[in-house]
Design a protein around this motif. Structure first.
Motif, PDB file in Angstrom:
ATOM      1  N   ASP A 152      16.530  -0.102 -24.304  1.00 60.30           N
ATOM      2  CA  ASP A 152      17.015  -0.671 -25.559  1.00 60.30           C
ATOM      3  C   ASP A 152      18.514  -0.414 -25.669  1.00 60.30           C
ATOM      4  N   CYS A 153      19.283  -1.468 -25.915  1.00 63.13           N
ATOM      5  CA  CYS A 153      20.731  -1.338 -26.052  1.00 63.13           C
ATOM      6  C   CYS A 153      21.133  -0.691 -27.376  1.00 63.13           C
ATOM      7  N   GLY A 154      20.265  -0.745 -28.358  1.00 66.61           N
ATOM      8  CA  GLY A 154      20.554  -0.117 -29.638  1.00 66.61           C
ATOM      9  C   GLY A 154      20.876  -1.130 -30.717  1.00 66.61           C
ATOM     10  N   PRO A 155      21.102  -0.618 -31.946  1.00 66.39           N
ATOM     11  CA  PRO A 155      21.349  -1.506 -33.081  1.00 66.39           C
ATOM     12  C   PRO A 155      22.647  -2.303 -32.901  1.00 66.39           C
ATOM     13  N   GLN A 156      22.618  -3.537 -33.333  1.00 59.73           N
ATOM     14  CA  GLN A 156      23.747  -4.461 -33.308  1.00 59.73           C
ATOM     15  C   GLN A 156      24.241  -4.747 -31.884  1.00 59.73           C
ATOM     16  N   GLN A 157      23.370  -4.562 -30.907  1.00 65.00           N
ATOM     17  CA  GLN A 157      23.681  -4.849 -29.512  1.00 65.00           C
ATOM     18  C   GLN A 157      22.705  -5.904 -28.994  1.00 65.00           C
ATOM     19  N   VAL A 158      23.089  -6.569 -27.928  1.00 69.56           N
ATOM     20  CA  VAL A 158      22.186  -7.495 -27.248  1.00 69.56           C
ATOM     21  C   VAL A 158      22.148  -7.135 -25.769  1.00 69.56           C
ATOM     22  N   MET A 159      21.014  -7.440 -25.160  1.00 68.12           N
ATOM     23  CA  MET A 159      20.878  -7.308 -23.712  1.00 68.12           C
ATOM     24  C   MET A 159      21.556  -8.542 -23.139  1.00 68.12           C
ATOM     25  N   PHE A 160      22.782  -8.398 -22.638  1.00 68.57           N
ATOM     26  CA  PHE A 160      23.594  -9.520 -22.193  1.00 68.57           C
ATOM     27  C   PHE A 160      23.042 -10.136 -20.913  1.00 68.57           C
ATOM     28  N   THR A 161      22.713  -9.312 -19.936  1.00 69.98           N
ATOM     29  CA  THR A 161      22.147  -9.774 -18.682  1.00 69.98           C
ATOM     30  C   THR A 161      21.446  -8.608 -17.995  1.00 69.98           C
ATOM     31  N   TYR A 162      20.593  -8.922 -17.015  1.00 65.47           N
ATOM     32  CA  TYR A 162      19.936  -7.870 -16.245  1.00 65.47           C
ATOM     33  C   TYR A 162      19.604  -8.381 -14.850  1.00 65.47           C
ATOM     34  N   GLN A 163      19.416  -7.451 -13.928  1.00 65.83           N
ATOM     35  CA  GLN A 163      18.985  -7.746 -12.555  1.00 65.83           C
ATOM     36  C   GLN A 163      17.951  -6.700 -12.159  1.00 65.83           C
ATOM     37  N   VAL A 164      16.889  -7.140 -11.513  1.00 61.95           N
ATOM     38  CA  VAL A 164      15.853  -6.249 -10.997  1.00 61.95           C
ATOM     39  C   VAL A 164      15.717  -6.544  -9.501  1.00 61.95           C
ATOM     40  N   TRP A 165      15.921  -5.529  -8.652  1.00 62.53           N
ATOM     41  CA  TRP A 165      15.828  -5.691  -7.203  1.00 62.53           C
ATOM     42  C   TRP A 165      14.680  -4.849  -6.677  1.00 62.53           C
ATOM     43  N   PRO A 166      13.515  -5.440  -6.430  1.00 60.58           N
ATOM     44  CA  PRO A 166      12.391  -4.671  -5.883  1.00 60.58           C
ATOM     45  C   PRO A 166      12.398  -4.678  -4.357  1.00 60.58           C
ATOM     46  N   LEU A 167      12.059  -3.539  -3.771  1.00 63.61           N
ATOM     47  CA  LEU A 167      11.899  -3.428  -2.317  1.00 63.61           C
ATOM     48  C   LEU A 167      10.632  -2.637  -2.021  1.00 63.61           C
ATOM     49  N   THR A 168       9.741  -3.228  -1.219  1.00 68.21           N
ATOM     50  CA  THR A 168       8.539  -2.502  -0.801  1.00 68.21           C
ATOM     51  C   THR A 168       8.942  -1.433   0.205  1.00 68.21           C
ATOM     52  N   GLY A 169       8.039  -0.513   0.483  1.00 68.69           N
ATOM     53  CA  GLY A 169       8.298   0.524   1.475  1.00 68.69           C
ATOM     54  C   GLY A 169       8.607  -0.074   2.835  1.00 68.69           C
ATOM     55  N   SER A 190       0.815  -1.214   0.000  1.00 71.36           N
ATOM     56  CA  SER A 190       0.000   0.000   0.000  1.00 71.36           C
ATOM     57  C   SER A 190       0.851   1.266   0.000  1.00 71.36           C
ATOM     58  N   VAL A 191       2.181   1.118   0.156  1.00 69.94           N
ATOM     59  CA  VAL A 191       3.069   2.282   0.167  1.00 69.94           C
ATOM     60  C   VAL A 191       4.069   2.184  -0.977  1.00 69.94           C
ATOM     61  N   THR A 192       4.697   3.302  -1.281  1.00 71.48           N
ATOM     62  CA  THR A 192       5.670   3.374  -2.366  1.00 71.48           C
ATOM     63  C   THR A 192       6.884   2.512  -2.073  1.00 71.48           C
ATOM     64  N   GLY A 193       7.361   1.812  -3.085  1.00 71.02           N
ATOM     65  CA  GLY A 193       8.578   1.015  -2.996  1.00 71.02           C
ATOM     66  C   GLY A 193       9.562   1.480  -4.052  1.00 71.02           C
ATOM     67  N   THR A 194      10.637   0.732  -4.208  1.00 75.02           N
ATOM     68  CA  THR A 194      11.631   1.080  -5.222  1.00 75.02           C
ATOM     69  C   THR A 194      12.038  -0.154  -6.008  1.00 75.02           C
ATOM     70  N   ILE A 195      12.532   0.109  -7.204  1.00 65.48           N
ATOM     71  CA  ILE A 195      13.098  -0.918  -8.066  1.00 65.48           C
ATOM     72  C   ILE A 195      14.511  -0.460  -8.411  1.00 65.48           C
ATOM     73  N   ASP A 196      15.503  -1.303  -8.155  1.00 62.27           N
ATOM     74  CA  ASP A 196      16.863  -1.046  -8.623  1.00 62.27           C
ATOM     75  C   ASP A 196      17.058  -1.903  -9.865  1.00 62.27           C
ATOM     76  N   LEU A 197      17.495  -1.276 -10.939  1.00 62.35           N
ATOM     77  CA  LEU A 197      17.646  -1.962 -12.222  1.00 62.35           C
ATOM     78  C   LEU A 197      19.094  -1.864 -12.682  1.00 62.35           C
ATOM     79  N   MET A 198      19.663  -2.999 -13.065  1.00 60.47           N
ATOM     80  CA  MET A 198      21.004  -3.054 -13.627  1.00 60.47           C
ATOM     81  C   MET A 198      20.930  -3.933 -14.864  1.00 60.47           C
ATOM     82  N   TYR A 199      21.547  -3.476 -15.953  1.00 59.19           N
ATOM     83  CA  TYR A 199      21.597  -4.305 -17.154  1.00 59.19           C
ATOM     84  C   TYR A 199      22.890  -4.062 -17.905  1.00 59.19           C
ATOM     85  N   VAL A 200      23.262  -5.038 -18.720  1.00 52.63           N
ATOM     86  CA  VAL A 200      24.515  -4.998 -19.458  1.00 52.63           C
ATOM     87  C   VAL A 200      24.217  -5.204 -20.934  1.00 52.63           C
ATOM     88  N   CYS A 201      24.746  -4.312 -21.754  1.00 52.04           N
ATOM     89  CA  CYS A 201      24.619  -4.414 -23.207  1.00 52.04           C
ATOM     90  C   CYS A 201      25.985  -4.760 -23.800  1.00 52.04           C
TER      91      CYS A 201
END
Length: 138
Positions: free
Chosen positions: A98-115, A57-68
């Motif tokens: 989007d990583c852009g042309p001729q790139q791939v999304m190599f890996t990613y991590q999503v860390w959610p935390l509730t309030g 019911s309260v605001t949380g956060t998402i930490d996003l990390m990705y590698v192209c």
């Protein structure tokens, strides 16, 4: 195997009663704590589609990390870090990266935390700092 299960269950109950294992913050009697669900997040070639729902019911956060990277040269990777993206209680956060042309999304991590989890984390960090300061006579 059954005996081991009973021993572990008994040990966990004893630890909980002794206060050595805490019930997760935000846990209600008989219910699980509210979570942020990011299970719909996926990558498609060079794109990352982030979709997270905050059941709290309260605001949380998402930490996003990705590698192209380029598919033929993984020695040249580009790291992206987006900490503390706010997600309101009861809402869905949708992002496209989007990583852009001729790139791939190599890996990613999503860390959610509730309030509630953020408050618990802050309290624990403050407690550790206080203990450290007492031990160092500050």
């Amino acid at each position: 195997m059954r005996r081991l299960g009973r021993i572990l269950a008994g040990s966990a109950g004893g630890l909980l009663a002794a206060g050595l294992v805490a019930v997760p913050a935000g846990a209600e009697a008989g219910g699980a704590p509210a979570q942020i669900d990011c299970s719909a997040t996926h990558r498609d070639g060079s794109k990352l589609e982030v979709s997270c729902y905050n059941a709290d019911s309260v605001t949380g956060t998402i930490d996003l990390m990705y590698v192209c990277s380029t598919p033929l040269d993984f020695d040249h990777q580009i790291f992206f870090n987006e900490p503390a993206l706010a997600i309101d209680g009861g809402s869905t956060l949708r992002l496209t990266r989007d990583c852009g042309p001729q790139q791939v999304m190599f890996t990613y991590q999503v860390w959610p935390l509730t309030g509630t989890q953020l408050d618990d984390q802050t309290a624990r960090q403050n407690q550790i700092r206080e203990q450290r300061d007492r031990a160092a006579n500050r």
